[in-house]
Design a protein around this motif. Structure first.
Motif, PDB file in Angstrom:
ATOM      1  N   MET A 180      25.693  33.017  44.064  1.00 35.22           N
ATOM      2  CA  MET A 180      24.531  33.890  43.937  1.00 35.22           C
ATOM      3  C   MET A 180      23.599  33.731  45.147  1.00 35.22           C
ATOM      4  SD  MET A 180      23.195  35.945  41.611  1.00 35.22           S
ATOM      5  CE  MET A 180      21.626  36.792  41.621  1.00 35.22           C
ATOM      6  N   LEU A 196      24.550  47.169  47.319  1.00 32.53           N
ATOM      7  CA  LEU A 196      25.380  47.406  46.132  1.00 32.53           C
ATOM      8  C   LEU A 196      26.740  46.753  46.271  1.00 32.53           C
ATOM      9  CD1 LEU A 196      24.674  51.076  45.075  1.00 32.53           C
ATOM     10  CD2 LEU A 196      23.861  48.940  44.077  1.00 32.53           C
ATOM     11  N   TYR A 199      26.354  43.002  45.642  1.00 33.21           N
ATOM     12  CA  TYR A 199      26.185  42.683  44.217  1.00 33.21           C
ATOM     13  C   TYR A 199      27.492  42.865  43.463  1.00 33.21           C
ATOM     14  CZ  TYR A 199      21.103  42.375  44.609  1.00 33.21           C
ATOM     15  OH  TYR A 199      19.829  42.001  44.931  1.00 33.21           O
TER      16      TYR A 199
ATOM     17  N   LEU B  69      22.157  38.810  37.876  1.00 37.14           N
ATOM     18  CA  LEU B  69      22.909  39.671  38.779  1.00 37.14           C
ATOM     19  C   LEU B  69      22.889  41.112  38.273  1.00 37.14           C
ATOM     20  CD1 LEU B  69      24.586  39.690  41.299  1.00 37.14           C
ATOM     21  CD2 LEU B  69      26.555  38.938  39.988  1.00 37.14           C
ATOM     22  N   LEU B  72      19.485  42.551  39.169  1.00 37.68           N
ATOM     23  CA  LEU B  72      19.350  42.894  40.583  1.00 37.68           C
ATOM     24  C   LEU B  72      20.206  44.104  40.933  1.00 37.68           C
ATOM     25  CD1 LEU B  72      19.397  39.296  42.097  1.00 37.68           C
ATOM     26  CD2 LEU B  72      17.428  40.811  41.825  1.00 37.68           C
ATOM     27  N   PHE B  73      21.410  44.119  40.398  1.00 35.25           N
ATOM     28  CA  PHE B  73      22.359  45.196  40.677  1.00 35.25           C
ATOM     29  C   PHE B  73      21.814  46.534  40.175  1.00 35.25           C
ATOM     30  CE2 PHE B  73      26.296  47.546  39.468  1.00 35.25           C
ATOM     31  CZ  PHE B  73      26.818  47.691  40.737  1.00 35.25           C
ATOM     32  N   SER B  76      18.601  47.763  41.815  1.00 35.74           N
ATOM     33  CA  SER B  76      18.737  48.325  43.153  1.00 35.74           C
ATOM     34  C   SER B  76      19.419  49.687  43.119  1.00 35.74           C
ATOM     35  CB  SER B  76      19.522  47.372  44.056  1.00 35.74           C
ATOM     36  OG  SER B  76      20.865  47.341  43.644  1.00 35.74           O
TER      37      SER B  76
END
Lengths: 235, 237, 251
Positions: A180, A196, A199, B69, B72-73, B76
């Protein structure tokens, strides 16, 4: 919208792969130290002596209510300040120490519950039979109860590991460079161009790790639970 | 180590102001995710091939990745996607970027919670023996009636302890809403902490507030469970 | 004839449990199905009430005629509303009181007004000797009491036929009697029943017809007298010898 580059996901996977080790190490440390506390908690709850049991129950209750990120911050900011009072400076310690400490405190109660449930799942008659056939209490525990309890513990333990891994991702917030953490650094370095994709790559790594953990424990359980299978019968 | 008690008191009171927002996110998330998760659990149990495959993949992905995660994913991705959806597809003139951040939080937590609750409901429905459905059929109930009157009431009671855990997990997860710039408990005290460099004091106070909130939730669930599980007690009250 | 099934077949994977079984029941009959475990008798009963989907076979029940393997939902509902089923493990609705267990099929399944349903349900529970247990939940009742509620639930809907699937097998020996007593009373009132059981005495005393099944087929059927004193088939004799210690037959 920013165009999506599927091929960059692969680049991310390659770049983040080495950091899986950090994530796993963090989990291992937590299982060892949290497990040690967990054994004490489980023992205190099973033995039913009033004071240790009360302490164990309160501990479990309190840690269950605190979000991981808060515990991380408490340990990260609190423990160094506390130790500084005694003239010990740990501000320069590896971030991993704080991460493992915080998650050990939190996951000790989960681990304790896993151990306790597994121990109680073994029929008391097993211990009685073992003691009556001449084994000592200690031998009865190690030779008869523990192997059976371990099988019962596997599914819960696997669950707990997956949860630990997922919560562990929060360690980036105090600066640990694991999957992370490195992923976030990568996004910073790319100035937000492949956000993107990055992630997604990180998600794939965690998803794969979950899959592997569940696979391993599923196999283990299948192999170890041979003594529990009933003879196949025709209805 | 000396804790700044005056600061702690202040932070505690200031952070209490974040509780309504934390609870709002929690309750709206539950309202969105419970019906959807229930429908998904049923579709998985009734083994409708296509939907059950989708459900399995979705649940596996969400449960296999860290929520931070996911936040955040999606955070965004969400604003620009929503913007595209609303402006270009629906033709509405809503400025997505000025929308209340809570909406994002609820979308993110719902997406996560649906997966958790689907598994929970599936296993709770599984605890109700097959014989209950058979008996309902033989006395002339339809499948829908059997679910509504016999299976679901029993499954609900079986689900309550896990549901309580899920709600507590959700409340704890809302502590990450600060990543989406939502002013809830954690965000407020983080700001106070940074202003005065009293980190440890601030975080101890947040922990205390979460403990209080979770205690209230658990008491509530204990009460509901007591009400609903009368049929499980051996001796009539 | 009230009820008949023809050519009922059913396989679980490779295991052919029923091989073209026929069964006929007249109004007022008490048909007892005997046989060793695994003989397919319970499966037959479950296929009749569509709890198990048969691979083939036909059902005639009053004015209903249907294929067992692809009956419409409507037909299944019709069959179920004209019949009742008593389960081996009772299957009382765990979240309902004894009274609610009985009214459920009346008010919801058959749209009987609530007050009327409660009257009927109380009568049914009185009949099985549970006047003092209206408001008890299943966990608060003994096995025998639970099965009596199960029987009350069956008789309350005034069915044309009641299917009993080993109703006493899950009971402690001392509780079997109270359930059998009620079943005898029902038989005496002329209620049509199909009973799968291991209770030989009940079969001898109460049955109008005994059917012996083994290996997925009906080996032999007849009056209790014919089956118990003069069985024609070797397999029937072997079974009775095993199960009745004082069974004698002449060759």
């Amino acid at each position: 919208m920013h165009p999506f580059h599927p091929s960059y996901v692969f680049t991310v996977l390659v770049q983040l792969f080495p950091y899986i080790g950090v994530t796993l190490l963090m989990m291992l440390g937590t299982v060892i130290f949290g497990g040690a506390i967990g054994i004490l908690l489980a023992k205190a709850k099973i033995k039913r002596r009033i004071v240790p049991r009360a302490i164990a129950e309160v501990y479990t209750y309190l840690t269950r209510c605190v979000p991981s990120i808060i515990m991380l911050f408490i340990v990260y900011y609190g423990v160094p300040a506390l130790l500084l009072q005694f003239g010990i400076n740990i501000n320069n310690f590896n971030k991993g120490v704080f991460v493992i400490t915080a998650f050990s405190i939190l996951f000790a109660s989960n681990l304790g519950e896993v151990f306790r449930a597994a121990y109680l799942a073994v029929d008391p008659g097993q211990r009685e039979a073992a003691v009556c056939s001449g084994l000592s209490e200690f031998q009865a525990f190690y030779r008869i109860i523990l192997p059976q309890a371990a099988v019962h513990a596997l599914p819960n333990f696997s669950n707990m590991l997956v949860n630990l891994m997922k919560e562990g991702a929060l360690a980036y917030s105090i600066g640990l460079i694991d999957v992370m953490g490195e992923g976030n650094l990568l996004i910073g370095r790319n100035q937000g161009s492949y956000t993107l994709e990055t992630y997604l790559g990180m998600a794939i790594i965690y998803w794969a790790l979950t899959y592997v953990i569940e696979l391993i424990f599923g196999k283990l359980e299948k192999n170890l639970s041979k003594g529990k299978k009933h003879a196949t019968s025709v209805a | 180590m000396k804790l700044n008690t005056e600061f702690m008191r202040e932070t505690f009171i200031a952070s209490l102001g974040g509780i309504p927002k934390t609870m709002l996110i929690t309750i709206l998330t539950l309202l969105v995710s419970i019906p959807i998760a229930f429908a998904m659990a049923l579709s998985k149990l009734e083994n409708k091939k296509v939907s059950s495959k989708f459900v399995t993949a979705y649940v596996s992905f969400i449960r296999g990745t860290p929520i931070v995660l996911q936040i955040l994913f999606i955070y965004s991705l969400l604003p620009s996607t929503l913007n595209h959806l609303i402006k270009d597809v629906l033709g509405l003139s809503v400025n997505v970027f000025k929308m209340n951040k809570i909406v994002y939080a609820i979308i993110v937590f719902s997406l996560n919670n649906i997966a958790v609750l689907t598994e929970l409901f599936r296993s709770a429905l599984g605890t109700v023996g097959h014989g209950q459905m058979e008996a309902a059929m033989t006395v002339g109930l339809t499948k829908r009636q059997a679910y509504r009157r016999i299976i679901i009431p029993q499954a609900l009671v079986a689900a309550l302890p896990n549901l309580c855990n899920t709600v507590i997990g959700l409340i704890k997860n809302t502590s990450l809403a600060f990543l989406m710039a939502v002013q809830e408990i954690t965000a407020i005290s983080k700001m106070k902490a940074a202003a005065g460099y009293y980190y440890i004091e601030a975080y101890l106070m947040i922990a205390l507030i979460y403990i209080i909130v979770c205690t209230v939730v658990q008491l509530l669930f204990a009460l509901i469970e007591h009400q609903l599980s009368a049929y499980k007690k051996r001796l009539a009250v | 004839m009230l009820f008949s099934v023809k050519n009922v077949s059913k396989a679980f994977k490779d295991n052919q449990v029923l091989k073209k079984v026929d069964l006929e029941v007249n109004k007022g009959d008490v048909v007892v199905i005997l046989g060793p475990s695994g003989s397919g008798k319970t499966t037959l009963l479950r296929c009749i009430d569509f709890l198990e989907k048969a691979d083939g076979g036909e059902l005639d029940f009053d004015d209903i005629h249907t294929d067992l393997s692809h009956a419409s939902a409507k037909t299944i509902e019709k069959v179920r509303k004209k019949s009742a089923f008593v389960f081996q493990n009772y299957n009382l609705f765990a979240n309902k009181t004894a009274l609610q267990n009985v009214t459920e099929g009346l008010t919801i399944g058959r749209k009987v007004p609530k007050d009327e349903a409660i009257e009927i349900a109380k009568k049914a529970l009185d009949k099985v000797g549970l006047s003092d247990k209206y408001d008890s939940y299943p966990v608060q009742l003994s096995g025998g009491q639970q099965q009596r509620v199960g029987i009350a639930r069956a008789i309350a809907v005034n069915p044309d036929i009641i299917l009993f699937d080993e109703p006493t097998s899950a009971l402690d020996p001392e509780l079997v009697g109270e359930v059998l007593k009620i079943m005898r009373e029902l038989a005496g009132e002329g209620i049509t029943m199909i009973v799968v059981t291991h209770e030989m005495k009940f079969a001898q005393d109460v049955a109008t017809k005994v059917v012996f099944m083994d290996g997925g087929v009906v080996v032999e059927e007849g009056t209790p007298k014919e089956i118990f004193t003069n069985p024609k088939e070797e397999r029937t004799r072997e079974f009775l010898m095993r199960i009745l210690p004082d069974f004698n037959y002449s060759i």
